[in-house]
Design an enzyme around this catalytic site. Structure first.
Site: not given
Length: 773
Positions: A15-16, A18, A118, A447, A658, A709
């Site tokens: 995950r470099e 990210k 999506k 949540g 969502c 987001h």
């Protein structure tokens, strides 16, 4: 016979990407350092595929955020609200890209992010292009050319990959009435032609144009746009065009696709193996088109069945000749983890289960092995791989890890009563209001609260044995207590415990359910820098013990206000896991529903009066072809109802969804019969509520009033304006006030500021209604 890959994971095996992007956003990394990380990942991906023996290696499959957003920049399809940033601030391309994806709130600017939804029926999210009637396109970014040259300099004869022009338009939205976005194709094509000519001049031979919208139900007019667009491209470029469609058959679009003047036609034979016979029975064999056979699953982690794939490859080769058959994954490998070799902990993933799997790197090897076997090469290594493949599949069929007779018996015993509440919503609502005594426009969150570095560090220390379970539990208890007390002070009406003990909303439950296994490094990109590590469903699913009762009950003990029990629903657990492929998905989903039902009943017994069963993926699971919708929706809705229907009328069931378009399935959403549904609405400016209003949705709705987001903090006034739009179409008595989604990825300062604004917005709305009463 050749091999080609359609795309490779771009996050890096550790995950470099990210980590580098998030450090850049935090001001801890320079733009040059971030770009260097991207360059390193691209180089590693190219060299891996070259060394494995892949003939056609993709470039421009890498993105710092999203491939559709990259196409927006390439074509200059940049919304008007960003133009001042571009011109007055001369924002670098990298910062403009992130501003479009995440919003921009600094230097006196407060610009909302672009909408996100999506990618077909996957858990990947793309940025939705925005189009206006007077839309202009111009070549704004040379990313595709630069990455082709970069690959060429490293000795890679790369194949550039682009979102095709027609799908690019279809994937977007008109931001004003009175026109259809496909009318823009004539303005758009010159930019594509300019890009293709630049690639041709730079030495490209093939170009892959992804047109996944050919998997959808298209009108005749839309099919004609494909025909005209590709004829125009053919007239203006000598590049050999690979047309890639995936996730479904070509279906009614098959004759259109076959007639397109392209050189290679790619088929997803994992999702739709029957289309090969359909195509071979046409006049395609008499043409010179090449067929790319997508036989290796680009969306799941199971090892390819070589015998099945070789049968399909042999059938095509017999009809067309081996030189007109390519071997490929079904789609881009973006949707699977990078490398199974990184799974070194045998207690997490046992050797028996690991032998059934293949991640992106292994799928690349499978392509090469299949080519060797299909070509009849006398290769000892390939023959050994074939025998190993056959043995692994036989082992999986007979493994004791797969089947649980008690689970199967329980599924077979389900009756219609198991999927129905005791009374209709109107009666339940009266009882719930009497017991809960909530105000008009009740406030809540979805949540999760921020998972700070400290919280994540505790979890890592526990895994490494640096903390005892008792020490870890003390930390979680303190964090939970602080969250409860802050919510009380802020004035939120329905509280949450914050989910500090949870990693991922699916992984957390999978860890406690029988039939699941996990990986150490099985990360895949969900959106931007958001990566998830999906559980793997290997066998029959059941719940050995309560999963959430402890921490929810603890939180409820700290307050007199209601605390929601938070669960992930059966369809979402199914959709966001790598699912076993040896039985129908509906059967696996029903098993999960029974496990969640047990948890719902236990939460009610422990005194929890509100229970949320999140189903953000229910729209995502909808088949791409409308003819297949009813079957899916029947079993998906039933699974939710089974999970939710074991409680009394007084217990209020919430669900959350969502990034979904509800218009076509609103009746089925209503049939889920949740007492309250919360949905994403802020990025779409409450557009999604139109479906609920037109349908006269009978139950309560919480339309999200701010986009979680994005790091920007919306004002009270902005939230009130959004709720006024909601009030215009939905009665006030049905409306809740809440964020779009969970707050796990946000920081505490922005979370607190935004929720304080949200509570004040609800108070303002109540005052307005009271004054007008």
């Amino acid at each position: 016979m050749q091999t080609q890959n359609l795309g490779y994971p771009r996050i890096g095996s550790q995950r470099e990407l990210k980590k580098a992007a998030e450090q850049y956003w935090a001001g801890k990394l320079s733009a040059q350092q971030l770009m260097q990380t991207g360059s390193s990942i691209r180089s590693q991906n190219w060299q891996l595929q070259k060394e494995a023996g892949i003939d056609l290696i993709p470039c421009n499959d890498f993105s710092l955020y999203d491939q559709v957003l990259d196409t927006c920049l390439m074509t200059g399809a940049i919304p008007q609200r960003y133009h001042d940033l571009m011109h007055n601030r001369q924002l670098p391309h990298i910062d403009l890209l992130f501003a479009m994806a995440r919003g921009y709130q600094k230097e006196g600017y407060d610009i909302t992010a672009m909408e996100m939804t999506k990618w077909f029926d996957t858990n990947y999210h793309y940025i939705v292009p925005e189009f206006s009637a007077n839309q202009q396109f111009t070549l704004f970014s040379n990313k595709v050319l630069n990455e082709f040259i970069e690959a060429k300099e490293q000795g890679i004869a790369a194949k550039p990959v682009l979102i095709g022009p027609v799908s690019f338009l279809l994937l977007g939205k008109e931001k004003e009435p009175g026109f259809h976005r496909l009318e823009l194709i004539r303005k758009l094509l010159p930019v594509y032609i300019e890009v293709l000519k630049k690639l041709e001049d730079a030495g490209a031979y093939y170009v892959q144009l992804d047109e996944p919208c050919l998997a959808l139900d298209l009108t005749e007019a839309e099919q004609q746009v494909f025909a005209k667009a590709y004829q125009e491209l053919r007239n203006k470029t000598q590049l050999r065009i690979i047309l890639a469609n995936y996730f479904e058959c070509y279906g009614n679009n098959l004759s259109t696709a076959l007639a397109l003047p392209v050189d290679v036609l790619h088929l997803d034979l994992v999702r739709c193996p029957s289309q090969l016979d359909d195509i071979l029975s046409t006049d395609l064999p008499s043409s010179r088109k090449i067929l790319s056979l997508g036989v290796v699953d680009g969306r799941n982690i199971w090892k390819n069945n070589f015998e099945t794939s070789l049968h399909l490859i042999g059938k095509a080769a017999a009809k067309l000749g081996a030189e007109r058959v390519w071997i490929a994954p079904s789609c881009s490998l973006l949707h699977v983890p990078c490398d199974l070799d990184l799974e070194t902990n045998n207690t997490i993933l046992t050797p028996e289960i690991k032998q059934w799997m293949a991640f992106a790197k292994q799928k690349i090897d499978e392509l090469v092995n299949l080519k060797q076997l299909a070509s009849g090469e006398i290769n000892a290594s390939a023959q050994i791989k074939l025998q190993e493949n056959i043995a692994a599949h036989q082992n999986r069929k007979t493994s004791a890890l797969i089947h649980d007779p008690a689970v199967k018996q329980r599924v077979n015993a389900i009756t219609s009563n198991d999927a129905n509440r005791n009374n209709v919503f109107a009666e339940r609502k009266t009882k719930q209001q009497r017991s809960l005594n909530l105000p008009l426009f009740p406030t809540t969150t979805i949540g999760s609260f921020p998972q700070t570095a400290e919280v994540r560090n505790w979890r890592q220390q526990l895994k490494k044995g640096q903390l005892t379970q008792e020490q870890y539990d003390e930390f979680i208890a303190e964090e939970t207590a602080q969250a409860i007390h802050w919510q009380e002070e802020t004035g939120i009406d329905v509280l949450v415990h914050g989910e500090f003990e949870r990693n991922d909303m699916v992984e957390y439950f999978g860890e406690q359910l029988a039939g699941f296994v996990f990986t150490q490094n099985g990360w895949v990109q969900s959106y931007g820098t958001r990566c998830v590590k999906p559980p793997v469903i290997v066998g029959d699913v059941s719940r050995p013990a309560a999963m959430t009762v402890r921490w929810t009950s603890y939180a409820q003990s700290l307050t007199s206000k209601p605390v929601k029990g938070m669960l992930t629903g059966p369809v979402t657990i199914l959709q966001w896991s790598f699912v076993r492929d040896d039985q129908p998905r509906r059967d696996t989903c029903t098993q999960i529903a029974l496990a969640i039902r047990d948890e719902v009943v236990d939460l009610e017994k422990s005194g929890i009066a509100i229970i949320q069963i999140d189903e953000p993926a229910i729209r995502e699971g909808l088949p791409l072809r409308r003819s297949n919708w009813n079957d899916y929706l029947q079993w998906a809705v039933q699974a939710f109802r089974i999970s939710a229907s074991g409680v009394k009328d007084q217990t209020q069931i919430h669900t959350h969804m969502c990034y979904s378009e509800f218009n076509d399935i609103i009746e089925h959403i209503a049939n889920m019969d949740a007492d309250v549904i919360t949905i994403e609405c802020s990025r779409s400016q409450m557009e999604l509520l139109d479906a609920f209003a037109a349908f006269s949705y009978p139950n309560d709705i919480g339309p999200g009033v701010y986009d979680i987001h994005s790091p920007r903090v919306p004002s009270q006034h902005e939230m009130v304006q959004l709720m006024e739009k909601a009030k215009a179409v939905i009665p006030s008595s049905q409306l809740w006030v809440n964020p779009d989604c969970g707050l796990k990825t946000r920081g505490w300062p922005e979370t607190k500021a935004a929720l304080e604004e949200m509570v004040e917005a609800a108070k303002s709305l109540r005052a307005t209604v009271s004054a007008n009463a």
